[in-house]
Design a protein around this motif. Sequence first.
Motif, short mmCIF file in Angstrom:
data_model
loop_
_atom_site.label_atom_id
_atom_site.label_comp_id
_atom_site.label_asym_id
_atom_site.label_seq_id
_atom_site.Cartn_x
_atom_site.Cartn_y
_atom_site.Cartn_z
N PHE A 54 0.82 -1.22 0.00
CA PHE A 54 0.00 0.00 0.00
C PHE A 54 0.86 1.27 0.00
O PHE A 54 0.34 2.36 -0.19
CB PHE A 54 -1.04 -0.02 1.13
N PHE A 55 2.16 1.11 0.18
CA PHE A 55 3.07 2.27 0.08
C PHE A 55 2.93 2.95 -1.29
O PHE A 55 3.21 4.14 -1.43
CB PHE A 55 4.52 1.84 0.24
N SER A 56 2.57 2.17 -2.31
CA SER A 56 2.44 2.77 -3.64
C SER A 56 0.98 2.99 -4.02
O SER A 56 0.69 3.35 -5.16
CB SER A 56 3.15 1.91 -4.68
N GLY A 57 0.07 2.73 -3.10
CA GLY A 57 -1.34 3.02 -3.36
C GLY A 57 -2.20 1.79 -3.59
O GLY A 57 -3.40 1.90 -3.84
N LYS B 189 -3.25 2.91 -8.99
CA LYS B 189 -3.48 1.58 -8.44
C LYS B 189 -4.98 1.37 -8.15
O LYS B 189 -5.39 1.19 -7.00
CB LYS B 189 -2.64 1.37 -7.19
#
Lengths: 262, 148
Positions: A126-129, A236
């Motif tokens: 989820f760090f990148s969405g 994402k």
Amino acid sequence: MANNKTIDQFSNTGITKFAVNKVILDEINDRVISLIQRKKKLLTSKNKISLENFHNSVAVKNLNEIRMYLYAQLNKQDWILDKMFELFNSQIKLILGDELAVQKKVNLSIQLPNDNSSILPMHSDFFSGESIYQLNLWLPLVSVNKTSSMFYFLPKDSIKMINEIKKNSVSDLNIIFKKNYKKIKWLNLKKGEAAVFSPNLLHGNVLNKEKNTRFSLNLRVKNLYSPYNHIYGNEKKLGSFYRPYNLKAMTIFNINNSFSFD
Amino acid sequence: MINNKKKLVGYVTNSNFNEKIIPIPFQNILLRNYCKDNNFTYVLPYNETVFKNSYSQLITLINKLDKDSAIISCSIFMLPENENHVKKVLKLLKYKKTYIYFLYENIFLNSNLDSKKINFERKLAKLNNVFFNDDQFKRYLNILLNKS
């Protein structure tokens, strides 16, 4: 009973492992090997291909070309996607339900011993969405142990470390990783076993210091109706990163007909 | 220093920079093509976290770089807004004897002079908002209308 065990285990730890159908697993293994054999020019040995000992058949400089070739060929006409769903069907149904959003392609990872070009540092997806309701399917094609496998942190430890990352906008994730190294768990699996996990748990891999090569497949799946990120412009989301899978008639009906409360 | 690097590691973000959002696969294509055209090996990128004003992945990446590597990124607007944080980035780059190349603006970051240039470019871009901001325009318009 097995169902309750899976649900309890996943609810508490965000990860669960299980035995897969060996016939399908062998089918995937055979397909991978036969595809590799088509790339003889990139191989250093004419011996029979073994995935565990693949490091004896390839030079690191050619690894990415082979990986990209396998990735493209396996994903042709969704062959590998369908196989993954056959293998993980029970776990997906128990954890996510039926109507799904799935990452567009199945990923392939190859970790040769002592190859530092394929290291995936500690992260949460989820760090990148990616959705926090996402489930990662992880299928090793060989036995994996410690550094040839992947590491993860338990939910409480992950949250503590993520809060530390959020708090300091210029923190070094490697320093945080090293500081918490004693808390890591290795996902050790025998050939014929697979795992599903919440990629919210901090995870990644380190330099493979074992004797064998790791071949593994992974795929991200979520329930179609569980939340996506709300970040403006982030890709994402459904349609760009995820595609629908197993759409039900009610969803199709509402896509085709614009009823609305507004 | 710029000539002795063989590999460029990508640094990408899902967040907007200078009012632009470029999907990561397209950032990758741009960065990879640059590397191909200029005989660098492109190394798969570090993707910045979506947390507000977070630059953890950039710091982690710089600390991880080996001797042969530098960083390639799309824009100077992907650097931290906070000038002290930019100074920290620069200090690390100097320590590692490496640089970041920003493709869109064709600017390198590895010296104080580069940092000043980047700072100037970013302040210049902010003028767009000062001069042509819709809200301010409406406010001026209201003042004018009320006067007449």
